[in-house]
Design an enzyme around this catalytic site. Structure first.
Site, PDB file in Angstrom:
ATOM      1  N   THR A  52       0.849  -1.192   0.000  1.00 11.36           N
ATOM      2  CA  THR A  52       0.000   0.000   0.000  1.00 11.36           C
ATOM      3  C   THR A  52       0.884   1.241   0.000  1.00 11.36           C
ATOM      4  O   THR A  52       2.038   1.192   0.427  1.00 11.36           O
ATOM      5  CB  THR A  52      -0.902   0.055   1.250  1.00 11.36           C
ATOM      6  OG1 THR A  52      -0.067   0.055   2.408  1.00 11.36           O
ATOM      7  CG2 THR A  52      -1.857  -1.118   1.313  1.00 11.36           C
ATOM      8  N   GLY A  53       0.318   2.339  -0.494  1.00 10.59           N
ATOM      9  CA  GLY A  53       1.053   3.599  -0.526  1.00 10.59           C
ATOM     10  C   GLY A  53       0.119   4.736  -0.198  1.00 10.59           C
ATOM     11  O   GLY A  53      -1.052   4.513   0.117  1.00 10.59           O
ATOM     12  N   GLU A 128      10.196  -8.298  -2.369  1.00  6.36           N
ATOM     13  CA  GLU A 128      11.179  -7.218  -2.404  1.00  6.36           C
ATOM     14  C   GLU A 128      12.550  -7.681  -1.923  1.00  6.36           C
ATOM     15  O   GLU A 128      12.652  -8.457  -0.975  1.00  6.36           O
ATOM     16  CB  GLU A 128      10.729  -6.073  -1.475  1.00  6.36           C
ATOM     17  CG  GLU A 128       9.414  -5.442  -1.877  1.00  6.36           C
ATOM     18  CD  GLU A 128       8.878  -4.484  -0.805  1.00  6.36           C
ATOM     19  OE1 GLU A 128       9.573  -4.265   0.214  1.00  6.36           O
ATOM     20  OE2 GLU A 128       7.758  -3.966  -1.003  1.00  6.36           O
ATOM     21  N   ASP A 167      14.628   6.722  -7.719  1.00  8.00           N
ATOM     22  CA  ASP A 167      14.007   6.095  -6.539  1.00  8.00           C
ATOM     23  C   ASP A 167      14.594   4.729  -6.228  1.00  8.00           C
ATOM     24  O   ASP A 167      13.887   3.809  -5.826  1.00  8.00           O
ATOM     25  CB  ASP A 167      12.492   6.003  -6.725  1.00  8.00           C
ATOM     26  CG  ASP A 167      11.751   5.936  -5.378  1.00  8.00           C
ATOM     27  OD1 ASP A 167      12.363   6.265  -4.337  1.00  8.00           O
ATOM     28  OD2 ASP A 167      10.574   5.554  -5.367  1.00  8.00           O
ATOM     29  N   PRO A 170      16.060  -0.824  -1.819  1.00  8.96           N
ATOM     30  CA  PRO A 170      15.762  -2.266  -1.828  1.00  8.96           C
ATOM     31  C   PRO A 170      14.266  -2.581  -1.900  1.00  8.96           C
ATOM     32  O   PRO A 170      13.883  -3.640  -2.385  1.00  8.96           O
ATOM     33  CB  PRO A 170      16.362  -2.767  -0.510  1.00  8.96           C
ATOM     34  CG  PRO A 170      17.352  -1.731  -0.099  1.00  8.96           C
ATOM     35  CD  PRO A 170      16.867  -0.426  -0.651  1.00  8.96           C
TER      36      PRO A 170
END
Length: 351
Positions: A52-53, A128, A167, A170
């Site tokens: 989510t952002g 990720e 941007d 990791p």
């Protein structure tokens, strides 16, 4: 370097030039006439939130017709407008639909409705790099080098198209089933000839010239590469503190301390990437990316084999089959609401 080796290096650099010239042609065609509206929401089953952002979420979805799994990025138009991210969002979609490189996540479809913008991307099931790095603690230098080489090639590709990524971290690097990197999140990427001034990025990864509100160029990506390599090999970033302002002071000071286990070649490369003086920073000198590719730390790297994905990856994520989300964290699920009235139509005409 013997004559034969020098000749081989010379011809390799020539074929890279040819490759990039062709890549630019392909990119410009799509950049000038971007694809629009290539699917719709009811063609997908929504399975689970992957992240989510501030103005949306990414969900695992299944394409009903093909049965393929994808990652669908859903952006709430009103929130994008409120957070002044219109330009960034339009950039992201326009860039993603035009690029094509082995280590960049592929945009498969994009569309919009009354409330949201949708970008449907290849699903990268390994999760990720961030979560694997935190779990393992730190990567060995060969492991870090394998990933770093892919970022070097990716930046070489993007920069040849006049794209700055801005941007690197990791969290934005996904690991695929072959153990290779897929760079995701082009929300801050921008096509720039010359310099730009926008303050954006993640505090730990910001180059000094961005912090000092100077005009900056592609060299900010090479600084960020230095931060990433350091963090992969150390397990923590080179500049960290509780408050962004303290981080910024450290970055601008130009002082870096290295863990004792770093090899001398690694320290030398990092001193040249984490170089406050732009006239000395690797990647920004007259030899461009070749100062990095020819550095001793990369002596064992076969750049062509990395590009062709022929090098055995140091780590393969666990994978239980298509649609497996075990490499991602859990998030609270939320219904996707679509208004009966169009929101922010004008702002997103070109999406």
């Amino acid at each position: 370097m013997g004559n034969a080796a020098a000749a081989k290096k010379g011809s390799e650099q020539e074929s890279v030039k040819e490759f990039l010239a062709k890549a630019k042609e392909d990119f410009l065609k799509k950049w000038e006439t971007p694809s629009q509206n290539t699917a719709q929401l009811d063609q997908f089953d929504r399975i689970k939130t992957l992240g989510t952002g501030s103005f949306g979420r990414v969900m695992l979805v299944k394409h009903k017709e093909s049965g393929n799994h994808y990652a669908m990025k859903i952006l709430d138009k009103q929130k994008v407008v409120k957070l002044k991210q219109i330009e960034h969002t339009l950039n992201e979609k326009r860039i993603l639909q035009a690029v094509n490189f082995p280590f960049l996540v592929k945009l498969e479809f994009s569309f919009k409705d009354n409330s949201n913008l949708y970008m449907v991307m290849e699903y990268v099931a390994g999760g990720e790099m961030f979560s694997h790095l935190r779990r393992i603690g730190r990567f060995s230098e060969p492991h870090a080098r394998f990933y770093a080489a892919q970022i070097v090639l990716t930046f070489e590709y993007l920069h040849s198209l006049d794209l700055i990524y801005r941007d690197l971290k990791p969290e934005n690097l996904l690991i695929d089933q072959q153990g290779y990197i897929q760079v995701t999140d082009f929300g801050f990427a921008k096509r720039v000839k010359g310099r730009t001034w926008t303050l954006c990025g993640t505090p730990e990864y910001l180059a000094p010239e961005i912090i000092l509100s100077k005009g900056y160029n592609k060299a900010v990506d090479w600084w960020a590469l230095g931060v990433l390599i350091y963090e992969m090999a150390a397990g923590y970033p080179p500049f960290f503190a509780d408050q962004p302002i303290q981080i910024y002071e450290k970055i601008v000071s130009g002082k870096v301390r290295f863990p004792s286990h770093f090899s001398s070649d690694l320290k030398d490369l990092l001193r040249n990437l984490l170089q406050v003086d732009l006239t000395k920073r690797f990647g920004n000198l007259k030899n461009g990316v070749n100062d990095i590719k020819n550095h001793k730390w990369f002596a064992t790297t076969d750049w062509i084999a990395i590009y062709q994905r022929k090098v055995e990856a140091p780590f393969i994520p666990k994978f239980k089959g298509p649609g497996d989300t075990s490499n991602f964290d859990d998030y609270e699920e939320e219904e996707i609401r679509v208004s009966i009235n169009e929101k922010c139509g004008k702002e997103f005409t070109e999406f």
